[in-house]
Design a protein around this motif. Structure first.
Motif, mmCIF file in Angstrom:
data_model
loop_
_atom_site.group_PDB
_atom_site.id
_atom_site.type_symbol
_atom_site.label_atom_id
_atom_site.label_comp_id
_atom_site.label_asym_id
_atom_site.label_seq_id
_atom_site.Cartn_x
_atom_site.Cartn_y
_atom_site.Cartn_z
ATOM 1 N N LEU A 34 0.847 -1.086 0.054
ATOM 2 C CA LEU A 34 0.036 -0.145 -0.232
ATOM 3 C C LEU A 34 0.834 1.339 0.156
ATOM 4 O O LEU A 34 0.490 2.155 -0.731
ATOM 5 C CB LEU A 34 -0.978 0.002 1.037
ATOM 6 N N ILE B 195 -1.028 3.981 -2.125
ATOM 7 C CA ILE B 195 -2.613 3.755 -1.827
ATOM 8 C C ILE B 195 -3.031 4.225 -0.404
ATOM 9 O O ILE B 195 -2.453 3.858 0.534
ATOM 10 C CB ILE B 195 -3.050 2.118 -2.291
ATOM 11 N N SER B 196 -4.063 5.082 -0.117
ATOM 12 C CA SER B 196 -4.482 5.146 0.882
ATOM 13 C C SER B 196 -5.430 4.505 1.601
ATOM 14 O O SER B 196 -6.106 3.617 0.990
ATOM 15 C CB SER B 196 -5.064 6.824 0.888
ATOM 16 N N GLU C 276 -8.446 5.376 2.585
ATOM 17 C CA GLU C 276 -9.743 5.704 2.206
ATOM 18 C C GLU C 276 -9.830 5.142 0.886
ATOM 19 O O GLU C 276 -11.058 4.759 0.506
ATOM 20 C CB GLU C 276 -9.568 7.307 1.837
ATOM 21 N N GLU C 277 -8.788 4.826 0.105
ATOM 22 C CA GLU C 277 -8.844 4.228 -1.284
ATOM 23 C C GLU C 277 -9.310 2.627 -0.966
ATOM 24 O O GLU C 277 -10.128 2.037 -1.554
ATOM 25 C CB GLU C 277 -7.752 4.315 -2.283
ATOM 26 N N VAL C 278 -8.598 2.123 -0.190
ATOM 27 C CA VAL C 278 -9.077 0.878 0.196
ATOM 28 C C VAL C 278 -10.467 0.823 0.897
ATOM 29 O O VAL C 278 -11.142 -0.161 0.537
ATOM 30 C CB VAL C 278 -8.008 0.196 1.507
ATOM 31 N N LYS C 279 -10.885 1.566 1.688
ATOM 32 C CA LYS C 279 -12.197 1.598 2.261
ATOM 33 C C LYS C 279 -13.183 1.590 0.998
ATOM 34 O O LYS C 279 -14.221 1.176 1.124
ATOM 35 C CB LYS C 279 -12.610 2.799 3.236
ATOM 36 N N ARG C 280 -12.833 2.613 0.041
ATOM 37 C CA ARG C 280 -13.877 2.803 -1.124
ATOM 38 C C ARG C 280 -13.804 1.396 -1.952
ATOM 39 O O ARG C 280 -14.906 0.908 -2.351
ATOM 40 C CB ARG C 280 -13.431 3.912 -1.813
ATOM 41 N N ALA C 281 -12.733 0.914 -2.100
ATOM 42 C CA ALA C 281 -12.765 -0.522 -2.820
ATOM 43 C C ALA C 281 -13.651 -1.420 -2.296
ATOM 44 O O ALA C 281 -14.229 -2.512 -2.671
ATOM 45 C CB ALA C 281 -11.296 -0.748 -3.119
ATOM 46 N N SER D 286 -17.369 -0.891 -2.293
ATOM 47 C CA SER D 286 -17.890 -1.241 -3.777
ATOM 48 C C SER D 286 -18.095 -2.525 -4.049
ATOM 49 O O SER D 286 -18.797 -2.997 -4.903
ATOM 50 C CB SER D 286 -17.026 -0.465 -4.832
#
Length: 118
Positions: A100, A105-106, A108-113, A116
């Motif tokens: 990461l 990769i933040s 927040e990006e992990v949480k969004r992924a 989804s």
């Protein structure tokens, strides 16, 4: 069952049985396949399966009921979860965190992924 070259077969069988317990294929108190049945199913020597079963038994994931066979232990799921969470936290998560950071990769990006995918 397809075996991987980087890990001993008896450990792969061990983890396969643990996964079946976690997935509900085998429930508490339920009889699992005999050593001979498992050996035939996965295509290995019964001694290899016995080694897996001995490891499972030493951790109280399965118990041997004389004359009946091996059954899933009362606390099997909790034991497996504790062991696998510890392994994940100590071995796999540090590698994930390293990647990461490397890829920028933040969280927040992990949480969004993750959201989804649900």
């Amino acid at each position: 069952m397809e075996f991987k070259a980087h890990q001993p077969i008896y450990l792969q069988i061990y983890f396969h049985i643990c996964e079946m317990i976690l997935n509900g294929r085998y429930n508490v108190g339920e009889k699992i396949m005999s050593v001979r049945e498992m050996a035939i199913e996965v295509g290995v020597n019964p001694n290899t399966v016995m080694r897996s079963y001995e490891l499972l038994q030493s951790k109280e994931i399965i118990i041997n009921k004389r004359g009946i066979g091996f059954n899933v232990g009362e606390n099997a799921k909790a034991i497996i979860l504790e062991e696998q969470k510890k392994q994940f936290m100590e071995e796999e998560l540090p590698e994930i965190v390293k990647k990461l950071k490397l890829f920028g990769i933040s969280i927040e990006e992990v949480k969004r992924a993750m959201s989804s995918e649900q």
